[in-house]
Scaffold this motif. Structure first.
Motif, PDB file in Angstrom:
ATOM      1  N   THR A 106       2.789  11.373  -6.712  1.00 56.76           N
ATOM      2  CA  THR A 106       3.516  10.122  -6.882  1.00 56.76           C
ATOM      3  C   THR A 106       4.397  10.240  -8.107  1.00 56.76           C
ATOM      4  O   THR A 106       4.062  10.940  -9.064  1.00 56.76           O
ATOM      5  N   GLU A 135      -3.301   4.718   8.297  1.00 56.55           N
ATOM      6  CA  GLU A 135      -3.644   6.133   8.359  1.00 56.55           C
ATOM      7  C   GLU A 135      -2.489   6.986   7.825  1.00 56.55           C
ATOM      8  O   GLU A 135      -1.321   6.605   7.914  1.00 56.55           O
ATOM      9  N   ASP A 136      -2.845   8.158   7.293  1.00 60.86           N
ATOM     10  CA  ASP A 136      -1.812   9.058   6.774  1.00 60.86           C
ATOM     11  C   ASP A 136      -0.907   9.559   7.892  1.00 60.86           C
ATOM     12  O   ASP A 136       0.297   9.734   7.697  1.00 60.86           O
ATOM     13  N   LYS A 137      -1.480   9.811   9.066  1.00 58.83           N
ATOM     14  CA  LYS A 137      -0.702  10.265  10.215  1.00 58.83           C
ATOM     15  C   LYS A 137      -1.047   9.384  11.404  1.00 58.83           C
ATOM     16  O   LYS A 137      -1.939   9.702  12.196  1.00 58.83           O
ATOM     17  N   LYS A 187      -0.229   4.255  -2.313  1.00 64.81           N
ATOM     18  CA  LYS A 187      -1.473   4.181  -1.538  1.00 64.81           C
ATOM     19  C   LYS A 187      -2.683   3.825  -2.415  1.00 64.81           C
ATOM     20  O   LYS A 187      -3.737   4.457  -2.338  1.00 64.81           O
ATOM     21  N   TYR A 213       0.831  -1.208   0.000  1.00 67.23           N
ATOM     22  CA  TYR A 213       0.000   0.000   0.000  1.00 67.23           C
ATOM     23  C   TYR A 213       0.865   1.257   0.000  1.00 67.23           C
ATOM     24  O   TYR A 213       0.656   2.185  -0.787  1.00 67.23           O
ATOM     25  N   HIS A 214       1.853   1.289   0.866  1.00 70.73           N
ATOM     26  CA  HIS A 214       2.713   2.471   0.940  1.00 70.73           C
ATOM     27  C   HIS A 214       3.740   2.505  -0.197  1.00 70.73           C
ATOM     28  O   HIS A 214       4.148   3.577  -0.628  1.00 70.73           O
ATOM     29  N   LYS A 240       6.341   3.096   7.578  1.00 67.07           N
ATOM     30  CA  LYS A 240       5.673   4.351   7.901  1.00 67.07           C
ATOM     31  C   LYS A 240       5.318   5.104   6.636  1.00 67.07           C
ATOM     32  O   LYS A 240       6.104   5.137   5.685  1.00 67.07           O
ATOM     33  N   PRO A 241       4.150   5.762   6.616  1.00 63.64           N
ATOM     34  CA  PRO A 241       3.791   6.552   5.434  1.00 63.64           C
ATOM     35  C   PRO A 241       4.797   7.665   5.194  1.00 63.64           C
ATOM     36  O   PRO A 241       5.213   8.352   6.126  1.00 63.64           O
ATOM     37  N   LYS A 242       5.251   7.801   3.945  1.00 61.50           N
ATOM     38  CA  LYS A 242       6.187   8.870   3.587  1.00 61.50           C
ATOM     39  C   LYS A 242       5.642   9.647   2.410  1.00 61.50           C
ATOM     40  O   LYS A 242       5.066   9.081   1.484  1.00 61.50           O
ATOM     41  N   GLU A 243       5.833  10.932   2.482  1.00 61.22           N
ATOM     42  CA  GLU A 243       5.445  11.769   1.365  1.00 61.22           C
ATOM     43  C   GLU A 243       6.455  11.605   0.243  1.00 61.22           C
ATOM     44  O   GLU A 243       7.659  11.710   0.445  1.00 61.22           O
ATOM     45  N   ARG A 250      -5.202  -1.188   0.311  1.00 58.71           N
ATOM     46  CA  ARG A 250      -5.830  -0.804   1.576  1.00 58.71           C
ATOM     47  C   ARG A 250      -6.975  -1.756   1.913  1.00 58.71           C
ATOM     48  O   ARG A 250      -7.094  -2.228   3.052  1.00 58.71           O
TER      49      ARG A 250
END
Length: 913
Positions: free
Chosen positions: A348, A277-279, A241, A236-237, A298-301, A246
């Motif tokens: 992305t 979750e995003d955060k 995403k 997912y990450h 962990k979600p990364k931008e 998900r």
């Protein structure tokens, strides 16, 4: 805390098969009488046994005696005395007897499990459980070693096994993966958490094959569903995403609850759900799982990878100042952040453009005290590869290749490492039939620097990805007349165009960091098609590399030296924090492990060494190497180290001066120390040579043998400077470039221009050149005390390379027993005159057998004052000794010994026809 239980028979995989392997035979004794002679059949049988069979029988009897006396796990003085007497009676060597006793003791300890350890186990588990609940990773790190010791003994305790493997996968995922590969027994919780570790390090294929194996334990099906949810969370990450992953994650989480999970996995279940979750905002009781266990997920931008015309032009990188002793001062500008501030937003990454377009550029883009993390400076570099060639090797698409690099470049950006991606296929230089030359690739690097307005200099990093069939290895003429005909070296990529070739041809004069365009390192691969996948190889290395952006902590160095080279090895290590074990004082000299006292075949000494290896941060070797297939280890009188030992350690830095110590081109992965270390061995920075490494001695003394034992020259001096520069906090690429240039300019007039240049060229760095060892003031202060650090900046003398010219006078006739007889008939009266001196002086002082004189050369070498030094070189080679080095003795026109060269290469010529 209740005991962790698994549904079904979790302790057995596929049932238990017992088989009798009792080799004791029962014989019926009969007596036959012939001619008044009585023959006992049993006596005849015993007499016909070989020495090996008798030795095996005695060992078995001794083993039974040890088991009988250690049945309660205790060995008092009386029992030990009895065993000593039996070992003498059955002719069991003391070392072997000790090994048998230790093995029986360990087996009994494992079988007894928690007996006597109940209080220690309960207290340890309570502390670990509470630390996880409150997310105190510092406490968990302190308790880890104690928990590890309990896990080794209490293999049947599910509580101990669960928490040990949880912490191993969470805090040391690469070590968890290596431990799994080295395990010979099945353990459910090791399988479970090894799967998590493989996902964390990007080794998806290895993670996938573990799932079917877990079913054999009769485990709750919810455990499998939870791991499948975690796999989809990673996808997912990793894949922008996408909603599909998900929904799959949520579906498997629901199935985990419905099918039932092992009790202690509840916290991991909540963590996986929170990481969607995003955060993420986890509650404290499962925050450890989010912050540490699933840290890599962990979600990364993602930063937008824009085509250069769409990206604002960055200000120039700081200019390189060769006189500035402070390194890595390129700081401040963040081009992708600037683009974001101008409203370009975050998206992305788009797919790579077609081959006709320019590739997208992601920005410019005694053990010493454990060093703290270094403050990060901006680092800039170029990744040089051929994506089409990599796709052919791995049997994947070019987009798959780009995706691996995209993840690495984006993660590096977060650590202020800015890579520019250079795919030579985008320059029209890819051809499966006619690959480009190294000169063409080097010109592409220069164009890339100009097009992207990068500042050339020693602080610019070039990272070559792939082996010789992806980006060719330059091969230049070996300037040392007794060395290899050609030296394969990536040093050519550190300078513009053909600078190194011109230097060897006397068309350029200086070899300094001020002349360099960039520093260079390579992440190599074996030739041809690969059976592995790109994410398990390059992706896994990139992921582990990403864990050390703030520096590799090195608190100690583990060194092995050949016994004959101890003084030379001290040159390399006397300022370093050496790690050793005092269990056997004969095994240690000057803080170094010594071979042949240490050999792979000596279980006792190897066991002592492995205790140190478990805790070593940097590995160093001054041993023999070989180029023969199947001989990838390091040797003295026999094998002293091989790749199988890499699984015992956690060292991230590996430095060797062995001949062929970094061999990989033309070798399989399991036949290369270098490839084994980088892919599966956990090593991130590896430095060594692809060819034979020479040693040098010089002097006017008549005691020529002492010359060989003088403190090190050549590679030992280079390897004295290089680790020191690493401990000063230089990046790996800059440290090796600086060490090579400083070594050459310090030693060229002491050793010999050609010898020093050959040594500097043959050593290369393999791994990410932007990585660095954390600065250690303790080591720097020690180097000052030991005069290991140059007192001032080392400068070139501006002299062109003074090349030695050699002419072969005599070569031993294959049918002749001695070259001395051929000298008698040679027309050179001067050579004939020194024959007696050679026989009496060299043979007596060096111990060289006259029969090993292989050839004689006449040499001419320019001197500093503009004159020429003339003389002869007597070259010795013993084809009948496997561990004998080749020796080259230079004498002047009067027969006086001037220089002695030896190699660290094993002699395998006798095996080749």
């Amino acid at each position: 805390m209740s005991d962790i239980k698994l549904d079904g028979d979790a302790a057995v995989v596929g049932g238990i098969h017992t088989d009798s392997h009792n080799t004791q035979n029962n014989y019926t004794t009969t007596t036959n009488t012939t001619n008044n002679s009585t023959v006992n059949n049993k006596t005849v049988y015993e007499a016909q046994k070989t020495q090996t069979e008798i030795y095996q029988q005695n060992e078995r009897l001794f083993l039974e005696a040890v088991q009988e006396r250690l049945v309660d796990g205790k060995l008092d003085n009386l029992r030990l005395a009895e065993l000593n007497q039996l070992s003498i009676q059955w002719q069991i060597a003391p070392m072997r007897a000790s090994q048998i006793i230790d093995q029986v003791r360990r087996n009994i300890s494992v079988m007894q499990g928690s007996k006597g350890n109940e209080f220690l186990t309960e207290q340890t588990l309570n502390e670990v459980f509470n630390a996880i609940q409150t997310n105190h990773t510092d406490i968990l790190q302190r308790k880890f070693n104690g928990l590890e010791q309990l896990a080794r003994v209490m293999t049947a305790d599910n509580n101990i096994q669960f928490y040990y493997h949880l912490l191993l996968a969470s805090m040391y995922p690469d070590k968890c993966a290596l431990a799994f590969f080295g395990s010979r027994t099945d353990n459910y919780w090791q399988l479970f958490w090894a799967h998590v570790a493989f996902i964390k390090t990007g080794n998806v294929d290895n993670a996938t094959v573990l799932l079917p194996r877990m079913g054999g334990f009769g485990c709750p099906q919810g455990d499998i569903a939870l791991l499948m949810a975690l796999d989809n969370l990673a996808d997912y990450h990793k894949n922008g995403k996408q909603d599909y992953y998900r929904q799959q994650t949520l579906q498997y989480l629901d199935q985990a609850v419905q099918n039932g999970m092992s009790e202690p996995l509840g916290a991991l279940w909540y963590a996986v759900k929170e990481m969607l979750e995003d955060k993420p905002q986890p509650e404290e009781w499962y925050q450890f799982y989010c912050d540490t266990t699933l840290a890599e997920l962990k979600p990364k931008e993602k930063i937008k990878m824009a085509v250069p015309p769409q990206m604002p032009t960055p200000p120039p990188m700081p200019k390189f100042n060769a006189q500035n002793v402070k390194l890595n001062q390129m700081r401040g500008f963040n081009p992708l952040q600037a683009a974001n501030n101008m409203g370009l937003g975050v998206a992305t990454p788009p797919p790579m453009p077609k081959a006709s377009a320019v590739p997208p550029m992601p920005g410019q883009s005694k053990s010493a005290p454990q060093p703290a993390a270094d403050a990060l400076d901006d680092r800039y570099g170029i990744i040089l590869t051929n994506a089409n060639a990599l796709a052919r090797k791995y049997g994947c698409s070019t987009q798959d290749v780009y995706d691996v690099f995209d993840d690495f470049i984006q993660n590096a950006y977060d650590q202020r490492m800015y890579w520019t991606f250079l795919d030579i296929a985008q320059y029209g230089m890819d051809s499966a039939n006619e690959p480009p030359s190294w000169i063409e690739c080097n010109e592409a690097v220069s164009r890339c620097i100009a097009e992207n307005k990068l500042t050339a200099g020693a602080d610019l990093h070039l990272f070559i990805i792939g082996g010789d069939d992806v980006i060719p290895i330059p091969r230049v003429e070996d300037p040392w007349p007794y060395g290899s005909e050609r030296i394969p070296t990536d040093t050519c990529y550190a300078f513009e165009g053909t600078y190194i070739v011109d230097l060897l041809d006397n068309r350029d004069s200086d070899f300094t960091v001020g002349c360099a365009r960039n520093n260079v390192a390579r992440l190599p691969l074996e030739d041809g098609k690969l059976s592995t996948d790109i994410r398990s190889d390059l992706g896994a290395y990139f992921n582990i590399s990403g864990m050390y952006g703030d520096g590799i902590p090195v608190g100690n160095v583990l060194m092995i030296s050949n016994r004959d080279w101890i003084p030379a090895s001290c040159t390399m290590t006397q300022h370093l924090p050496l790690l050793y074990n005092n269990d056997d004082p004969e095994l240690i000299r000057n803080g170094m492990y010594i071979s042949p006292k240490l050999l792979m075949q000596d279980a006792e000494s190897l066991g002592i060494y492995c205790k140190s290896l478990d805790n070593a941060d940097m590995l160093m070797f001054n041993l023999h190497g070989a180029d023969a297939k199947g001989m990838c280890g390091f040797y003295s009188e026999a094998e002293a180290f091989n790749p199988s030992l890499l699984s015992h350690g956690k060292a991230r830095v590996f430095n060797t001066v062995a001949c062929f110590g970094a061999r990989y081109a033309g070798y399989d992965r399991n036949d290369s120390m270098l490839l084994s270390a980088l892919y599966g061995g956990g090593v991130l920075l590896y430095t060594g040579s692809l060819v034979s490494v020479p040693m040098f001695s010089s002097g006017e003394t008549d005691e020529v043998r002492e010359l060989i034992l003088n403190p090190g020259t050549g590679s030992e001096v280079l390897m004295r400077l290089y680790p020191l520069y690493q401990f000063k906090g230089m990046t790996g690429g800059k440290a090796l470039l600086q060490a090579k240039c400083d070594y050459f300019n310090m030693c060229r007039n002491i050793e010999d221009d050609c010898f020093s240049m050959s040594t500097a060229l043959m050593f290369c760095l393999y791994g990410n050149p932007m990585l660095h060892v954390r600065r250690s003031d303790h080591v720097i202060e020690s180097a000052l005390r030991n005069d290991a650090m140059p007192p001032a900046a080392v400068k070139a003398d501006g002299m062109p390379l003074r090349k030695t010219m050699c002419q072969r006078l005599l070569k031993k006739d294959m049918n002749s027993q001695s070259l001395i007889d051929q000298i008698r008939g040679y027309v050179d009266d001067n050579l004939n005159a020194i024959r007696t001196m050679v026989e009496q002086h060299l043979y007596r002082q060096l111990g060289l057998n006259p029969q090993t004189l292989d050839s004689i050369d006449q040499f001419s070498r320019p001197t500093i004052d503009g004159n020429y030094e003339m003389g002869y070189s007597f070259n010795y080679h013993d084809p009948n000794r496997q561990y004998a080095a080749d020796t080259f003795v230079e004498v002047d026109a009067k027969g006086k010994t001037k220089r002695i060269y030896t190699t660290k290469k094993l002699n395998f010529r006798k095996f080749r026809s």
